[in-house]
Design a protein around this motif. Structure first.
Motif, mmCIF file in Angstrom:
data_model
loop_
_atom_site.group_PDB
_atom_site.id
_atom_site.type_symbol
_atom_site.label_atom_id
_atom_site.label_comp_id
_atom_site.label_asym_id
_atom_site.label_seq_id
_atom_site.Cartn_x
_atom_site.Cartn_y
_atom_site.Cartn_z
ATOM 1 N N ALA A 19 51.851 35.857 10.723
ATOM 2 C CA ALA A 19 51.752 36.904 9.790
ATOM 3 C C ALA A 19 51.003 38.050 10.182
ATOM 4 C CB ALA A 19 51.060 36.405 8.417
ATOM 5 N N ALA A 20 50.273 38.182 10.907
ATOM 6 C CA ALA A 20 49.174 39.128 11.826
ATOM 7 C C ALA A 20 50.083 39.700 12.631
ATOM 8 C CB ALA A 20 48.061 38.495 12.195
ATOM 9 N N GLN A 21 50.874 39.143 13.541
ATOM 10 C CA GLN A 21 51.754 39.787 14.596
ATOM 11 C C GLN A 21 52.760 40.574 13.831
ATOM 12 O OE1 GLN A 21 53.724 36.867 17.102
ATOM 13 N NE2 GLN A 21 54.841 38.405 18.149
ATOM 14 N N ASN A 22 53.474 39.781 12.700
ATOM 15 C CA ASN A 22 54.351 40.488 11.991
ATOM 16 C C ASN A 22 54.083 41.756 11.221
ATOM 17 O OD1 ASN A 22 56.289 38.807 12.954
ATOM 18 N ND2 ASN A 22 56.136 37.519 11.089
ATOM 19 N N ALA A 23 52.873 42.028 11.000
ATOM 20 C CA ALA A 23 52.147 42.876 10.360
ATOM 21 C C ALA A 23 51.958 44.256 11.102
ATOM 22 C CB ALA A 23 50.826 42.629 9.454
ATOM 23 N N ILE A 24 51.504 43.792 12.370
ATOM 24 C CA ILE A 24 51.039 44.983 13.077
ATOM 25 C C ILE A 24 52.488 45.565 13.682
ATOM 26 C CG2 ILE A 24 50.259 45.335 15.737
ATOM 27 C CD1 ILE A 24 47.957 43.192 15.163
ATOM 28 N N GLU A 25 53.590 44.461 14.025
ATOM 29 C CA GLU A 25 54.912 44.883 14.326
ATOM 30 C C GLU A 25 55.503 45.771 13.306
ATOM 31 O OE1 GLU A 25 56.181 45.045 17.288
ATOM 32 O OE2 GLU A 25 55.188 43.058 18.096
ATOM 33 N N ASP A 26 55.252 45.736 11.995
ATOM 34 C CA ASP A 26 55.669 46.510 11.088
ATOM 35 C C ASP A 26 55.159 47.876 11.069
ATOM 36 O OD1 ASP A 26 57.490 46.940 9.005
ATOM 37 O OD2 ASP A 26 55.894 46.847 7.479
ATOM 38 N N CYS A 27 53.943 48.265 11.826
ATOM 39 C CA CYS A 27 53.114 49.540 11.370
ATOM 40 C C CYS A 27 53.479 50.577 12.903
ATOM 41 C CB CYS A 27 52.009 49.184 11.404
ATOM 42 S SG CYS A 27 51.584 48.362 10.062
ATOM 43 N N GLY A 28 53.164 51.637 12.580
ATOM 44 C CA GLY A 28 53.581 52.899 13.787
ATOM 45 C C GLY A 28 52.090 52.988 14.307
ATOM 46 N N LEU A 29 50.906 52.740 13.458
ATOM 47 C CA LEU A 29 49.635 53.216 13.915
ATOM 48 C C LEU A 29 48.701 52.011 13.499
ATOM 49 C CD1 LEU A 29 47.312 55.258 14.377
ATOM 50 C CD2 LEU A 29 47.081 55.519 11.911
ATOM 51 N N VAL A 30 47.976 51.530 14.530
ATOM 52 C CA VAL A 30 46.785 50.600 14.381
ATOM 53 C C VAL A 30 45.519 51.131 14.410
ATOM 54 C CG1 VAL A 30 46.066 48.469 15.517
ATOM 55 C CG2 VAL A 30 48.633 49.137 15.467
ATOM 56 N N ALA A 31 44.757 51.024 13.522
ATOM 57 C CA ALA A 31 43.293 51.561 13.429
ATOM 58 C C ALA A 31 42.300 50.538 13.510
ATOM 59 C CB ALA A 31 42.969 52.170 12.293
ATOM 60 N N GLY A 32 41.200 50.708 14.114
ATOM 61 C CA GLY A 32 40.212 49.750 14.230
ATOM 62 C C GLY A 32 38.690 50.100 15.124
ATOM 63 N N TYR A 33 38.053 49.244 15.148
ATOM 64 C CA TYR A 33 36.901 49.262 16.055
ATOM 65 C C TYR A 33 37.404 49.269 17.681
ATOM 66 C CZ TYR A 33 32.425 47.847 18.259
ATOM 67 O OH TYR A 33 31.326 47.537 18.957
ATOM 68 N N THR A 34 36.669 50.131 18.233
ATOM 69 C CA THR A 34 37.034 50.232 19.557
ATOM 70 C C THR A 34 37.405 48.845 20.390
ATOM 71 O OG1 THR A 34 36.072 52.549 19.629
ATOM 72 C CG2 THR A 34 36.709 51.592 21.944
ATOM 73 N N VAL A 35 36.469 48.289 20.170
ATOM 74 C CA VAL A 35 36.372 46.793 20.876
ATOM 75 C C VAL A 35 37.747 46.158 20.470
ATOM 76 C CG1 VAL A 35 35.098 44.692 21.125
ATOM 77 C CG2 VAL A 35 33.998 46.732 21.259
ATOM 78 N N TYR A 36 37.910 46.036 19.173
ATOM 79 C CA TYR A 36 39.201 45.315 18.672
ATOM 80 C C TYR A 36 40.347 45.785 19.145
ATOM 81 C CZ TYR A 36 35.359 43.434 15.841
ATOM 82 O OH TYR A 36 34.181 42.859 15.282
ATOM 83 N N THR A 37 40.505 47.194 19.024
ATOM 84 C CA THR A 37 42.019 47.535 19.471
ATOM 85 C C THR A 37 42.297 47.432 20.801
ATOM 86 O OG1 THR A 37 40.717 50.059 19.746
ATOM 87 C CG2 THR A 37 41.989 49.517 17.728
ATOM 88 N N GLU A 38 41.062 47.743 21.703
ATOM 89 C CA GLU A 38 41.199 47.142 23.163
ATOM 90 C C GLU A 38 41.700 45.909 23.470
ATOM 91 O OE1 GLU A 38 41.220 49.467 25.853
ATOM 92 O OE2 GLU A 38 40.911 50.943 24.242
ATOM 93 N N LEU A 39 41.253 45.124 22.602
ATOM 94 C CA LEU A 39 41.921 43.558 22.641
ATOM 95 C C LEU A 39 43.126 43.304 22.701
ATOM 96 C CD1 LEU A 39 38.954 41.654 20.804
ATOM 97 C CD2 LEU A 39 39.287 41.396 23.460
#
Length: 241
Positions: A19-39
């Motif tokens: 579900a997490a993978q599908n949600a991110i795939e459905d988006c053009g923009l991903v926002a988050g804390y720098t450590v998390y976006t790098e992961l």
């Protein structure tokens, strides 16, 4: 449009739900804390990313809500999206964004993934307490620690240490020792689901003298918690014979 608040687990792709993978795939923009976006950048290289540093949570959430008025956006959180994460703040700020649909996507929080590293420490009732006093007064944290200890619950401690809170774990262990035996089975899991993952089982007395960091989750057992072949286990109470 949609704002997905995505808990992506400990950090590795293997710990992310479908579900997490599908949600991110459905988006053009991903926002988050720098450590998390790098992961997650290597897993989702085609996305646009927006990140902020620690203690800029409100700015990050407002940016994501604003962006979600125009296109589907993912606001990513390590672990679960609601456990010490951004889902609650997003709902608090939601009123001014009537055209945005918020969709929380649950993830595996560190109490669960870290528990799996150590064995099965949370098989019975347990409490989850953060030692960070940035947003919660230290006296309230102490009340919660004492309450869980008096109830003989297993306890998962989040945010046990940082550069500004080097003595917090020792302080918490001192409180535990007022109610629990020094031989109480404890442990910690570090870098859960990431490179350098490690787990260690020890006594409460040993834990009190142990140094940990912000990438560590600490587990304090109850009076029934035991060590079985090197693993931290809290029995549920089943009759074995």
């Amino acid at each position: 449009m949609k704002l997905y608040i995505v808990g992506f687990g400990a950090g590795g792709f293997e710990g992310m739900t479908i579900a997490a993978q599908n949600a991110i795939e459905d988006c053009g923009l991903v926002a988050g804390y720098t450590v998390y976006t790098e992961l997650i950048k290597n897993t989702f290289p085609d996305k646009e990313y927006y990140s902020t540093s620690m203690r800029q949570e409100k700015e990050r959430v407002l940016y994501a809500l604003c962006a979600a008025q125009e296109r589907n956006t993912a606001l990513v959180c390590s672990g679960d999206c609601s456990v010490y994460a951004m889902a609650g703040l997003a709902y608090e700020l939601w009123e001014n964004y009537p055209d945005v649909e918020i969709i929380p996507v649950a993830g595996v929080t560190a109490a669960l993934s870290g528990g799996a590293v150590l064995g099965a420490p949370l098989t019975n009732d347990f409490a989850v307490i953060s030692l960070s006093d940035l947003l919660t007064p230290k006296d309230k944290i102490e009340k919660r620690l004492r309450g869980a200890a008096m109830a003989d619950m297993c306890i998962a401690l989040y945010n046990p240490s940082s550069k500004k809170r080097l003595g917090h774990l020792k302080w918490a262990c001192g409180i535990m020792l007022e109610y629990k035996s020094p031989e109480t089975v404890c442990g910690y899991a570090r870098n859960i689901g990431r490179e350098g993952e490690e787990g260690c089982v020890m006594t409460l007395a040993e834990l009190m003298e142990t140094e940990v960091d912000m990438f560590t989750t600490v587990f304090i057992g109850c009076s029934e918690t035991k060590v079985i072949r090197g693993k931290m286990v809290t029995p549920r109470g089943y009759k074995l014979g």
